[in-house]
Design a protein around this motif. Sequence first.
Motif, PDB file in Angstrom:
ATOM      1  N   ILE A  81       0.845  -1.205   0.000  1.00 29.50           N
ATOM      2  CA  ILE A  81       0.000   0.000   0.000  1.00 29.50           C
ATOM      3  C   ILE A  81       0.881   1.256   0.000  1.00 29.50           C
ATOM      4  N   LEU A  82       1.893   1.254   0.869  1.00 35.42           N
ATOM      5  CA  LEU A  82       2.824   2.390   0.904  1.00 35.42           C
ATOM      6  C   LEU A  82       3.423   2.620  -0.480  1.00 35.42           C
ATOM      7  N   SER A  83       3.835   1.523  -1.086  1.00 31.77           N
ATOM      8  CA  SER A  83       4.465   1.623  -2.393  1.00 31.77           C
ATOM      9  C   SER A  83       3.497   2.221  -3.421  1.00 31.77           C
ATOM     10  N   GLY A  84       2.228   1.818  -3.352  1.00 30.03           N
ATOM     11  CA  GLY A  84       1.235   2.350  -4.292  1.00 30.03           C
ATOM     12  C   GLY A  84       1.052   3.850  -4.129  1.00 30.03           C
ATOM     13  N   ALA A  90       5.170   9.785  -7.448  1.00 28.37           N
ATOM     14  CA  ALA A  90       6.352   9.851  -8.307  1.00 28.37           C
ATOM     15  C   ALA A  90       5.973   9.826  -9.785  1.00 28.37           C
ATOM     16  N   VAL A  91       4.890   9.134 -10.139  1.00 26.16           N
ATOM     17  CA  VAL A  91       4.469   9.137 -11.548  1.00 26.16           C
ATOM     18  C   VAL A  91       3.961  10.526 -11.933  1.00 26.16           C
ATOM     19  N   CYS A 476      -1.327  -0.103 -21.287  1.00 21.01           N
ATOM     20  CA  CYS A 476      -0.856   1.273 -21.087  1.00 21.01           C
ATOM     21  C   CYS A 476       0.573   1.292 -20.541  1.00 21.01           C
ATOM     22  N   TRP A 477       0.885   0.389 -19.617  1.00 20.68           N
ATOM     23  CA  TRP A 477       2.250   0.367 -19.073  1.00 20.68           C
ATOM     24  C   TRP A 477       3.262   0.107 -20.180  1.00 20.68           C
ATOM     25  N   ALA A 525      -2.002   4.274 -17.178  1.00 15.91           N
ATOM     26  CA  ALA A 525      -1.792   2.894 -16.746  1.00 15.91           C
ATOM     27  C   ALA A 525      -1.979   2.776 -15.238  1.00 15.91           C
ATOM     28  N   LEU A 526      -1.424   3.759 -14.519  1.00 19.78           N
ATOM     29  CA  LEU A 526      -1.567   3.753 -13.065  1.00 19.78           C
ATOM     30  C   LEU A 526      -3.034   3.916 -12.693  1.00 19.78           C
TER      31      LEU A 526
END
Lengths: 695, 207, 291
Positions: A81-84, A90-91, A476-477, A525-526
């Motif tokens: 979750i933190l990473s998401g 960052a994106v 998309c990625w 994509a995100l």
Amino acid sequence: MTVQSAWFWAIGRIDLHSFAFVRAWEDPSLDKMIAAGAASLVVLGAIAVFAIITKLRKWRYLWQDWFTSVDHKKIGIMYVILSGIMLTRAVIEAVLMRMQQAVAVNQPGIVAPEHFGELFSTHGSIMIFFMAMPFLTGIINYVMPLQIVARDVAFPTLNSISLGLTVSGAVLLMISLVVGKFSTGGWSGYPPYTEMAFNSGVGPDYWIWAVTLSSIGSTMTGLNFAVTIYKSRAPGMHLFRMPLFCWTALCTSILMIFAMPPLTVATLMLALDRYLDFHLFTTDLGGNMMNYANLFWLFGHPEVYILILPAFGVYSEVISTFSAKRLYAYRTLVYATMVIAVLSFTVWLHHFFTMGQNANINGFFGIATMCVGIPTGVKVYDWILTMYRGRVRFTVPMLYAIAFLVTFVIGGMTGIILATPPLDYVVHNTLFLVAHFHNMLIPGLLYGMLAGYQFWFPKAFGFRLDETWGRISFACWVVGFYLAFMPLYVLGAMGMPRRMAGVFQGEYLPWLIIACIGAFILLAALGALFVQLVISIRRREKTRVPAGDPWDGRSLEWAISSPPPEYNFAVIPCVEDRDPFALRKEQGRAYQPPHAYEDIEMPKNSVLGPVLCIVGAAAGFALVWHIWWLAILSFLGILAAVIVSSFSRDTHRVIPASEVARTHEHWLRTVAEARAIPRELETRSANEGLAESAV
Amino acid sequence: MSADELKHAGLNLQEADPLTHEKAGEAIFGFWVFLMSDAVVFALLFATYGVMLRGTAGGPVPHEVYEIKSAFIETLILLSSSFTFGLASLAMKYEHKRHQLELWLGVTLLLGFAFIGWEIHDFVSMAAKGEVPSRSGYLSGFYALVPMHMLHVTIGCVWGMVMLVQIRKFGLDPMVKINVMRLSLFWHFLDIIWIGIFSVVYLQGLA
Amino acid sequence: MTAGMASKARLFAMAMVAGLLTGCAASPSFLQAAGPVAAEQRHLFWLVIAALMVVVLPVFIGLPLVLWRYRRGNDKARYDPKWDWNPRLEFVIWGVPVLIVVLLGIQLWHSTQTLDPYKRLDGNGTITVQAVGLDWKWLFIYPDQHIATVNRLVIPAGRPVHIDLTSDTVMQSLFIPRLGGQIYAMAGMRTQLNLKADRPGSYFGENTQYNGEGFHKQNFRTLAVTDAAFDGWVKRVKASGSPLNEARYRTLAKKSVPDAPMEFSAVPEGLFARIIAKYMQPERRGKEGGQ
């Protein structure tokens, strides 16, 4: 004591202009408004989360079931979750940077140069330390103990502390959007640029403490995983019977143990320079900035493999599972992984071929770098040979694996170019380099972790993710990646340096526009990934896989219910093969009730993790702003918390055999009632997590 | 697995306390791994010191800064403390007499504090001569390495005091025993680091 | 689906190569080499790519074929879920990359020696330039001609140029793509770069190491001119009557982006050495330190 010094005593270097809102109020330019907008997103986001949790009365639940939990599965989920969250920030920053370069051709653009510097520094720092590391740590946390049939990691409380420290670093990065400014020194924070003489603001300090906290957390994580893998495997689970993902987790952990300390040493010595007037990396009085470059990349290069190896593990699992076949050349893959891990410590100098050392040194490190290409290339072929004579199913995780193979090979090729010193001289520090490392890390880390996320999500939550949105997001990625980064190769070869806040070469423009479009597709994509999650949660009743084996899996994490019970396995099985679950299904003994149940001892919750998270963030903030009383208080707090918790003897609780039996037999009935499905139906609602035996 | 088997490197409890011995394998192995990581920290600080050695910037050079007498006495103190910790460990393993363990652990800590005190005295007198980290890169390298070791010894002393309290409170329960074993590894590790500092920093500097 | 994707990847690869060939025509790219160093680097670039095709192409061709043939639903293909080892195949997939790396490694060692930026280039009449990285400009000192320029490097075409580098601020990196590679400039140290322009022309030069707000504006023109024109230029600069003295240098060293290139008719003797030495001496602090 004057008013001013009292003020400084209380709140250190903070003043009104530290706040992004005040700066935007005084100078409502687009640049400042963007900064204030980001700050308000942080503030409003935090308020909204607090309000919602309070309204739903979920604080107690969160505290008891999540924050203080030492269950590796929950900790793993919290890492992801933190990473998401950090990935999202960052994106967005990446999109802003690509927009800036696309519009700032002979024009000022949308953000000021200094803001641009903050953007690329936070983007890099976040992606490495607060997106990639938590993502892979989360997935290893969740999956590895299940695969080696352990009840938890070796040191569950330490695991929670590692998470706490990582979160506190991320919190510092988020606070830097609201109060003060972040470093403009890039993710590598090279002195002397980040020294007091050239950057006396709080930016480099934010970077130092955020990175240091995460670095210490990662060291502990590596230790924890390595000890778990060495000491907590089930009977019969020899090292050479471990799923390949566990091997890559082991190598990554070993790299963390040895490679994170150089980072900690480098950042702390930079802190000594900045705080105590040391002269380790300064330009004057005998300081030596080249030592920093060596220390940093002594961490930085192994770090690349820390990031990539777990993805290699995921791909090995995914390709074997969705090709319905044993992994080709398992031993070769294991040895190749270890060779990569060892070689990763012999190549750091290729990050600064242009520092003026002699040709023999450059030549040695260039050849060492090329050697890494051998085991990596072998792996690619081994994966293709795993599909050979298989029955390949094109599910979302498999699509990521395929996209990885193609894309990664291109990145490997440009890597060899960069490894050749005379070629490095002409592409170093250009966008060619930027394109190369994104070309390695997007397929070699992000695709891998996303594949793992799609692959193991049903295990963690008991229902599958939506296939259609998964495919949209995947497309998309991939398209976004090629559009965003292939132009950067061209631009780099055309001599465009990285980190440019403005451009004065008109001929760069078409490529910059294509790259900008690519960045927007990556943002989409995100977005699609989040849509997929929301839709999947809404439709979860139709996609439940309670029997636990939605993909006809081969290793033992699929042999238990989805989601698994807290203690993972009701009875620890004896492992007799490399693909133990596949073997059992073949022999028709996958779901046999055990002869007897035993009491299971599990670690109790611990408040140490969340406490150190809060105190750690406070210490970092205090050091950044020179609020000495708070810094001292925080350090005493850390000491006190550790000492007090060492006095606790009530650390375990026993789950009685009868309860284990009840849960397990309930699940066995679920399995008995479930309909076994052929693979054609695995993405349909008929999939209850029970695989039809044989093909 | 039987109790006579070695579970980890270093002093094993074995049949003296099979229950704790069984638990110690993972716990002590984990601590060895931590020490490995900590050893990397020191290795890099040594390397940095070596790199900075030439960066005297016209300031004091090693043989003007160091005093062999002081460093030698510190070495003696720390080496003796490792010996007394060895006696403490043996007392814990074989005697099961609490006061013996407490006595030797106490002596070890006293030696530890003496070491810290002596070192602080060294640093203060160096600072009085203007030999401070802000003077030169070489002194910065010195102050990054040697006080880092001192910080470790300090942590070891605090840890030892906590252990003394826990021995009083809990007796020799498995957690206490495991933590004493960890602390002993830590203590001996710091001794080895000090031998490195003594030879690389002091002896080499004065040679 | 997957075959489509692989072909898409190939399409992009082709677009990339096409871009390299066409798009660089007007840009400061080493692929548009204007000197012997960059020309050799360009040659090496294509050589390495060609060699790597031996490893890369089997993946691009083999992967789609394998995926198509062994897709689920194609019952004609052989299915052998237990097949997981073939020693001969294994020998090949280790052997070929090893062979490629050995060959490339030999090439790498050789080219690293010949293209060492510190190696003096062949040819008569080497001209020496001392480059000082400042925030955010480059100062070029001509020690033999006793003149200096800012943000303009004038060199005689066809003659080797030896550049000594240092920085009077943070680390920087001097890069003239069409002439050849870059080297860092660091305070208190002297690094070196040897370049040569084959023919007269104007070549873009820049700093590639981020050094703050003005970083993106820190670029300059390298003018390669004939010998006669070079001598004429030196004479003209000397006559222009604007010397670089210490006070002027101190102003110059402050953070700024100059509007236009500057030329200085005289330079204090040993300025470059003093800029380096400044960082080696304890003049700023700690006067009590004994010798």
